[in-house]
Write an enzyme that holds these catalytic residues in place. Structure first.
Site, PDB file in Angstrom:
ATOM      1  N   SER A  24       0.836  -1.212   0.000  1.00  0.00           N
ATOM      2  CA  SER A  24       0.000   0.000   0.000  1.00  0.00           C
ATOM      3  C   SER A  24       0.867   1.257   0.000  1.00  0.00           C
ATOM      4  O   SER A  24       0.351   2.374   0.019  1.00  0.00           O
ATOM      5  CB  SER A  24      -0.942   0.004   1.208  1.00  0.00           C
ATOM      6  OG  SER A  24      -0.235  -0.244   2.408  1.00  0.00           O
ATOM      7  N   ASN A 111      -2.220  -3.184  12.651  1.00  0.00           N
ATOM      8  CA  ASN A 111      -3.684  -3.166  12.604  1.00  0.00           C
ATOM      9  C   ASN A 111      -4.277  -2.009  13.402  1.00  0.00           C
ATOM     10  O   ASN A 111      -5.229  -1.365  12.956  1.00  0.00           O
ATOM     11  CB  ASN A 111      -4.248  -4.493  13.123  1.00  0.00           C
ATOM     12  CG  ASN A 111      -3.832  -5.662  12.261  1.00  0.00           C
ATOM     13  OD1 ASN A 111      -3.163  -5.471  11.230  1.00  0.00           O
ATOM     14  ND2 ASN A 111      -4.195  -6.869  12.651  1.00  0.00           N
ATOM     15  N   THR A 156     -39.425  25.022 -10.823  1.00  0.00           N
ATOM     16  CA  THR A 156     -39.633  23.622 -10.430  1.00  0.00           C
ATOM     17  C   THR A 156     -39.856  22.906 -11.751  1.00  0.00           C
ATOM     18  O   THR A 156     -40.409  23.498 -12.697  1.00  0.00           O
ATOM     19  CB  THR A 156     -40.870  23.440  -9.526  1.00  0.00           C
ATOM     20  OG1 THR A 156     -42.021  23.861 -10.253  1.00  0.00           O
ATOM     21  CG2 THR A 156     -40.769  24.232  -8.229  1.00  0.00           C
ATOM     22  N   HIS A 157     -39.394  21.683 -11.856  1.00  0.00           N
ATOM     23  CA  HIS A 157     -39.466  20.927 -13.123  1.00  0.00           C
ATOM     24  C   HIS A 157     -38.762  21.669 -14.262  1.00  0.00           C
ATOM     25  O   HIS A 157     -39.098  21.478 -15.423  1.00  0.00           O
ATOM     26  CB  HIS A 157     -40.914  20.642 -13.542  1.00  0.00           C
ATOM     27  CG  HIS A 157     -41.763  20.084 -12.443  1.00  0.00           C
ATOM     28  ND1 HIS A 157     -41.980  18.735 -12.262  1.00  0.00           N
ATOM     29  CD2 HIS A 157     -42.428  20.702 -11.444  1.00  0.00           C
ATOM     30  CE1 HIS A 157     -42.757  18.543 -11.209  1.00  0.00           C
ATOM     31  NE2 HIS A 157     -43.039  19.724 -10.683  1.00  0.00           N
ATOM     32  N   SER A 278     -12.197  25.574 -27.933  1.00  0.00           N
ATOM     33  CA  SER A 278     -12.300  24.336 -28.698  1.00  0.00           C
ATOM     34  C   SER A 278     -11.197  24.317 -29.746  1.00  0.00           C
ATOM     35  O   SER A 278     -10.836  25.358 -30.295  1.00  0.00           O
ATOM     36  CB  SER A 278     -13.670  24.275 -29.377  1.00  0.00           C
ATOM     37  OG  SER A 278     -13.613  23.441 -30.511  1.00  0.00           O
ATOM     38  N   LYS A 284     -15.879  29.017 -29.611  1.00  0.00           N
ATOM     39  CA  LYS A 284     -16.327  28.400 -28.357  1.00  0.00           C
ATOM     40  C   LYS A 284     -15.657  28.957 -27.104  1.00  0.00           C
ATOM     41  O   LYS A 284     -14.481  29.268 -27.090  1.00  0.00           O
ATOM     42  CB  LYS A 284     -16.055  26.881 -28.392  1.00  0.00           C
ATOM     43  CG  LYS A 284     -16.983  26.094 -29.273  1.00  0.00           C
ATOM     44  CD  LYS A 284     -18.454  26.256 -28.947  1.00  0.00           C
ATOM     45  CE  LYS A 284     -18.880  25.445 -27.739  1.00  0.00           C
ATOM     46  NZ  LYS A 284     -18.783  24.011 -27.971  1.00  0.00           N
ATOM     47  N   ASN A 286     -16.077  27.406 -23.359  1.00  0.00           N
ATOM     48  CA  ASN A 286     -16.788  26.325 -22.666  1.00  0.00           C
ATOM     49  C   ASN A 286     -16.635  26.398 -21.148  1.00  0.00           C
ATOM     50  O   ASN A 286     -15.573  26.761 -20.652  1.00  0.00           O
ATOM     51  CB  ASN A 286     -16.256  24.972 -23.157  1.00  0.00           C
ATOM     52  CG  ASN A 286     -16.546  24.746 -24.623  1.00  0.00           C
ATOM     53  OD1 ASN A 286     -17.586  25.176 -25.130  1.00  0.00           O
ATOM     54  ND2 ASN A 286     -15.625  24.101 -25.308  1.00  0.00           N
ATOM     55  N   GLU A 291     -18.350  21.620 -15.715  1.00  0.00           N
ATOM     56  CA  GLU A 291     -18.656  20.285 -16.250  1.00  0.00           C
ATOM     57  C   GLU A 291     -17.854  19.213 -15.516  1.00  0.00           C
ATOM     58  O   GLU A 291     -18.351  18.132 -15.211  1.00  0.00           O
ATOM     59  CB  GLU A 291     -18.343  20.235 -17.749  1.00  0.00           C
ATOM     60  CG  GLU A 291     -19.234  21.125 -18.581  1.00  0.00           C
ATOM     61  CD  GLU A 291     -18.710  21.242 -20.002  1.00  0.00           C
ATOM     62  OE1 GLU A 291     -19.100  20.419 -20.836  1.00  0.00           O
ATOM     63  OE2 GLU A 291     -17.889  22.147 -20.269  1.00  0.00           O
ATOM     64  N   TYR A 318      -9.370  -7.475  12.028  1.00  0.00           N
ATOM     65  CA  TYR A 318      -8.683  -6.936  10.856  1.00  0.00           C
ATOM     66  C   TYR A 318      -8.662  -7.973   9.737  1.00  0.00           C
ATOM     67  O   TYR A 318      -8.457  -9.163   9.962  1.00  0.00           O
ATOM     68  CB  TYR A 318      -7.244  -6.521  11.198  1.00  0.00           C
ATOM     69  CG  TYR A 318      -6.531  -5.943   9.986  1.00  0.00           C
ATOM     70  CD1 TYR A 318      -6.707  -4.617   9.627  1.00  0.00           C
ATOM     71  CD2 TYR A 318      -5.740  -6.745   9.170  1.00  0.00           C
ATOM     72  CE1 TYR A 318      -6.100  -4.086   8.488  1.00  0.00           C
ATOM     73  CE2 TYR A 318      -5.129  -6.224   8.037  1.00  0.00           C
ATOM     74  CZ  TYR A 318      -5.317  -4.892   7.693  1.00  0.00           C
ATOM     75  OH  TYR A 318      -4.726  -4.376   6.571  1.00  0.00           O
ATOM     76  N   GLN A 323      -7.421  -2.659   3.653  1.00  0.00           N
ATOM     77  CA  GLN A 323      -6.474  -1.780   2.977  1.00  0.00           C
ATOM     78  C   GLN A 323      -7.133  -1.085   1.777  1.00  0.00           C
ATOM     79  O   GLN A 323      -6.675  -0.046   1.327  1.00  0.00           O
ATOM     80  CB  GLN A 323      -5.264  -2.601   2.521  1.00  0.00           C
ATOM     81  CG  GLN A 323      -4.169  -1.803   1.870  1.00  0.00           C
ATOM     82  CD  GLN A 323      -2.911  -2.639   1.718  1.00  0.00           C
ATOM     83  OE1 GLN A 323      -2.277  -3.005   2.686  1.00  0.00           O
ATOM     84  NE2 GLN A 323      -2.571  -2.967   0.484  1.00  0.00           N
ATOM     85  N   LYS A 326      -8.236   2.866   1.442  1.00  0.00           N
ATOM     86  CA  LYS A 326      -7.418   4.072   1.345  1.00  0.00           C
ATOM     87  C   LYS A 326      -7.488   4.806   0.017  1.00  0.00           C
ATOM     88  O   LYS A 326      -7.632   6.030  -0.018  1.00  0.00           O
ATOM     89  CB  LYS A 326      -5.971   3.736   1.676  1.00  0.00           C
ATOM     90  CG  LYS A 326      -5.764   3.802   3.152  1.00  0.00           C
ATOM     91  CD  LYS A 326      -4.427   3.328   3.574  1.00  0.00           C
ATOM     92  CE  LYS A 326      -4.598   2.690   4.921  1.00  0.00           C
ATOM     93  NZ  LYS A 326      -5.471   1.475   4.902  1.00  0.00           N
TER      94      LYS A 326
HETATM   95  N1  ARG Z   1      -1.325  -1.631   5.028  1.00  0.00           N
HETATM   96  C1  ARG Z   1      -2.358  -2.206   5.806  1.00  0.00           C
HETATM   97  C2  ARG Z   1      -3.651  -1.444   5.652  1.00  0.00           C
HETATM   98  O1  ARG Z   1      -3.652  -0.409   5.098  1.00  0.00           O
HETATM   99  C3  ARG Z   1      -2.003  -2.236   7.264  1.00  0.00           C
HETATM  100  C4  ARG Z   1      -1.153  -3.355   7.581  1.00  0.00           C
HETATM  101  C5  ARG Z   1      -1.814  -4.463   8.249  1.00  0.00           C
HETATM  102  N2  ARG Z   1      -1.293  -5.623   7.621  1.00  0.00           N
HETATM  103  C6  ARG Z   1      -1.292  -6.829   8.164  1.00  0.00           C
HETATM  104  N3  ARG Z   1      -0.762  -7.747   7.473  1.00  0.00           N
HETATM  105  N4  ARG Z   1      -1.837  -7.085   9.319  1.00  0.00           N
HETATM  106  O2  ARG Z   1      -4.680  -1.893   6.083  1.00  0.00           O
END
Ligand code: ARG
Length: 459
Positions: A24, A111, A156-157, A278, A284, A286, A291, A318, A323, A326
């Site tokens: 990650s 974790n 409205t509408h 454009s 144009k 724009n 948008e 966990y 992961q 994120k």
């Molecule tokens: N990178 C992991 C996450 O974003 C956290 C690590 C936990 N990994 C593990 N093997 N227990 O959730």
């Protein structure tokens, strides 16, 4: 760099593709400041528990501070093979301090650390977002003040409904954004719980002063259940859901601006700094930023859905699936941050075209509801009043008459309760001036709202 945090049980090397697949680091590097802040505070409580000497604590803290500077200066190899930012920082620490670096992770697991870091990061991000919301609200209020007397058709509408003041329309978005802000504040309140001490999922045997840790890291409370603490991602769902709502609100504003900037409406003109041309059509200009903001709502909804689906049916506590929270989170934060800033720029520089707005407000019999309520004031039951005015409008359309052509005699053909002042109601200005209810577009009330918001936003 040093090996994995979990090498002891393993004899074989991890498959290379597996390593890339599981890392990650390419996206969670942004947690580095939070991770270092958490590390420094953890070193302090390890010292309090007797697991570090004061000298060891200080060496760890100094090394972590150096690492923070190095990463900020760009010394970060995203392809260094580390599983995540937490592993990388611990490896950098060991490189600087030798075996001492190996002491910092006592009583912690990634974790609980990943939840802690994400909460630290998010609490700060939310402060930044609130500032950007305030910026857009201010731009809307200032634009409303600039055009405080300008009247436009309200819809409205997408059909003419009642005339409103331009600032009344703009203030509708200020209200939406105020709810957005309070949703973020609310999410921030609930995420203000320290997960540290939960370790991998069941807690730690070490003497860790979690209350001190919470104080050092500015958390209001401690998690009461370690399983929940490491498995909970509600705070992410709440945040990206609030972000999706912001995206929805500003996409509505953006959609209206796109419509209003067309030749057909001609209500507004985008500043050239917020327009594009454009490659083929030389004429144009724009409204691309609007948008794009309109389009980005889609990815914000997608991000919310992908996290919700990833969480569904997951056993406690966990799981590596977590992961997957994120990238959607970071993408939603980036998207909303940029969109809010862009919309503040668009609104700050946009021009409203008084002529077309006024001309349009005069069309479409928007004063029909005013006539109906005039009759109610004269004692006519509302349904009857509604019917009479409906008949009047049908008659006017059939006979090609605009509101300004209608005479008192015409009105009285539909209801004898009409008298002189009714005729004067049939302009957009008279219509808005006749409004009495709180929250309506009555000029005095709109002015009051503009002042109230200006004061509240401090701009
Ligand atoms: N990178 C992991 C996450 O974003 C956290 C690590 C936990 N990994 C593990 N093997 N227990 O959730």
């Amino acid at each position: 760099m040093a090996g994995k945090l979990w090498g002891g049980r393993f004899r074989k090397k991890t498959d290379e593709l597996m390593e890339d697949f599981s890392s990650s680091l390419p996206f969670d590097w942004r947690l580095y400041r939070a991770d270092i802040k958490a590390g420094i505070a953890h070193a302090r409580i390890l010292r309090e528990g007797g697991y570090l000497t004061a000298g060891e604590r200080d060496r760890i803290i100094r090394a972590l501070q150096e690492i923070e500077k190095e990463i900020a200066a760009g010394k970060l190899d995203l392809n260094s093979g580390y599983e995540d930012i937490h592993s990388l920082i611990l490896a950098m620490l060991s490189e600087k301090t030798g075996v001492l670096g190996e002491k910092l992770h006592a009583g912690r697991s990634r974790n609980d650390l990943v939840v802690l870091d994400t909460r630290i990061y998010l609490k700060e991000e939310i402060n930044g977002l609130i500032e950007l919301i305030r910026g857009l609200q201010s731009a809307l209020v200032e634009k409303g003040i600039e055009y405080r007397d300008l009247i436009m058709p309200g819809y409205t509408h997408l059909q003419h409904a009642q005339s409103v003041l331009v600032p009344h329309h703009l203030l509708a978005y200020v209200e939406m954004l105020a709810r957005d802000r309070s949703r973020l504040e609310d999410a921030r309140k609930r995420m203000d719980i320290l997960p540290a001490g939960s370790a991998a999922m069941g807690g730690s045997n070490l003497k860790l002063d979690q209350k001190l840790l919470a104080k050092l890291l500015e958390f209001k409370g401690l998690a009461s259940n370690s399983l929940d603490a490491v498995g909970d991602r509600d705070f992410i769902v709440e945040t990206i859901s609030a972000l999706a709502l912001i995206g929805m609100h500003i996409s509505r504003l953006a959609g209206e601006l796109v419509l209003w900037s067309t030749f057909e409406f001609n209500f507004v003109e985008f500043d050239e700094a917020y327009s594009t041309g454009s490659s083929f059509l030389p004429q144009k200009k724009n409204p691309d930023p609007a948008e794009l903001v309109r389009g980005k709502a889609g990815r914000l909804y997608g991000n919310l859905l992908s996290v919700l689906v990833a969480l569904k049916g997951l056993p406690l506590a966990y799981n590596r699936d977590l992961q997957e929270d994120k990238e959607p989170l970071f993408d939603s934060l980036d998207t909303v941050r940029d969109s809010l800033a862009i919309m503040a720029g668009v609104i700050g520089t946009i021009k409203f075209n008084a002529g077309p707005l006024q001309a349009s407000a005069e069309k479409g019999f928007s004063s029909a509801p005013d006539l109906a309520e005039y009759l109610v004031d004269k004692g006519v039951p509302f349904h009857q009043a509604h019917r009479r005015v409906g008949e009047l409008v049908a008659w006017a359309i059939k006979n090609g008459k605009s509101p300004e052509d209608i005479t008192l005699d015409d009105l009285r053909k539909f209801s004898p309760a009409f008298d002189g002042p009714a005729l004067k109601l049939m302009t957009p200005l008279a219509s808005i001036k006749a409004k009495k209810t709180i929250g309506s577009t009555a000029p005095a009330l709109v002015r009051h709202q503009l002042n109230r918001w200006r004061k509240k936003l401090g701009g």
